[in-house]
Design an enzyme around this catalytic site. Structure first.
Site, PDB file in Angstrom:
ATOM      1  N   HIS A  85      33.839  32.722  31.417  1.00  0.00           N
ATOM      2  CA  HIS A  85      34.975  33.410  32.013  1.00  0.00           C
ATOM      3  C   HIS A  85      36.253  32.641  31.713  1.00  0.00           C
ATOM      4  O   HIS A  85      36.230  31.436  31.447  1.00  0.00           O
ATOM      5  CB  HIS A  85      34.769  33.557  33.514  1.00  0.00           C
ATOM      6  CG  HIS A  85      33.738  34.575  33.861  1.00  0.00           C
ATOM      7  ND1 HIS A  85      33.415  34.896  35.152  1.00  0.00           N
ATOM      8  CD2 HIS A  85      32.949  35.362  33.073  1.00  0.00           C
ATOM      9  CE1 HIS A  85      32.477  35.831  35.153  1.00  0.00           C
ATOM     10  NE2 HIS A  85      32.178  36.118  33.907  1.00  0.00           N
ATOM     11  N   GLU A  87      38.677  31.625  33.580  1.00  0.00           N
ATOM     12  CA  GLU A  87      38.973  30.524  34.495  1.00  0.00           C
ATOM     13  C   GLU A  87      38.188  29.268  34.105  1.00  0.00           C
ATOM     14  O   GLU A  87      38.736  28.164  34.080  1.00  0.00           O
ATOM     15  CB  GLU A  87      38.616  30.897  35.942  1.00  0.00           C
ATOM     16  CG  GLU A  87      39.256  32.170  36.425  1.00  0.00           C
ATOM     17  CD  GLU A  87      38.395  33.407  36.207  1.00  0.00           C
ATOM     18  OE1 GLU A  87      38.482  34.323  37.037  1.00  0.00           O
ATOM     19  OE2 GLU A  87      37.639  33.469  35.215  1.00  0.00           O
ATOM     20  N   CYS A 113      35.193  35.306  39.684  1.00  0.00           N
ATOM     21  CA  CYS A 113      33.843  35.498  40.214  1.00  0.00           C
ATOM     22  C   CYS A 113      33.508  34.306  41.110  1.00  0.00           C
ATOM     23  O   CYS A 113      34.245  33.314  41.153  1.00  0.00           O
ATOM     24  CB  CYS A 113      32.838  35.620  39.068  1.00  0.00           C
ATOM     25  SG  CYS A 113      32.505  34.052  38.213  1.00  0.00           S
ATOM     26  N   CYS A 116      33.193  30.943  39.156  1.00  0.00           N
ATOM     27  CA  CYS A 116      34.498  30.365  38.831  1.00  0.00           C
ATOM     28  C   CYS A 116      35.218  29.884  40.087  1.00  0.00           C
ATOM     29  O   CYS A 116      35.945  28.891  40.043  1.00  0.00           O
ATOM     30  CB  CYS A 116      35.350  31.366  38.060  1.00  0.00           C
ATOM     31  SG  CYS A 116      34.736  31.647  36.372  1.00  0.00           S
TER      32      CYS A 116
END
Length: 154
Positions: A85, A87, A113, A116
């Site tokens: 992801h 992040e 999410c 993260c």
């Protein structure tokens, strides 16, 4: 007399940059971008969703995206993917370069999410701004308990 310039506020400015960062994503499903900034408005790190360095992009794999192939919905089985992801990529990029993220602010085109969110908490990031919803209900509980302020931007 000259017209007065219309400048974006800091939140608009950094979320606009996150949207440009997202355009570098190689994900076949979603293009997501992250910008992490210091309290004096300096960009510390950026990231977009996609595979780690030297790992083949899904568009170049014979099987394509395994999440599309196996019909996995967003927010489910997040670990079943070649990519990271945005992040996580931004936090990893900062770590790789020795950049301290404590007390910083993260701007992301989508709500992080829960995986993260854990990274955000442990990196010492204190604020998260996002635009679009991501279907992971645990995220907000984790960030609240981890004392991270979360705001959705319109």
């Amino acid at each position: 007399m000259a017209e007065k310039l219309i400048r974006p506020n800091w939140n608009q400015y950094f979320i606009n940059i996150a949207e440009v960062v997202a355009s570098r994503s190689t994900c076949l499903r979603h293009q997501i971008g992250t910008v992490i900034v210091s309290d004096d408005h300096q960009i510390l790190s950026t990231g977009y969703n996609g595979p780690p360095r030297h790992v083949t992009h899904c568009e170049d794999r014979l099987s394509g995206c395994i999440r599309i192939r196996d019909d996995i919905s967003s927010g489910e089985m997040q670990e079943y993917c070649y990519g990271l992801h945005s992040e996580a990529n931004a936090i990893a990029q900062a770590a790789r370069e020795g950049i301290r993220l404590r007390d910083s602010t993260l701007y992301c085109t989508y709500k992080p999410c829960s995986l993260c969110a854990r990274l955000v908490i442990n990196a010492g990031i204190k604020k998260v701004y996002y635009v679009h919803y991501y279907p992971d209900e645990l995220t907000l509980d984790l960030l609240k308990e981890g004392q991270v302020e979360v705001l959705r931007l319109e």
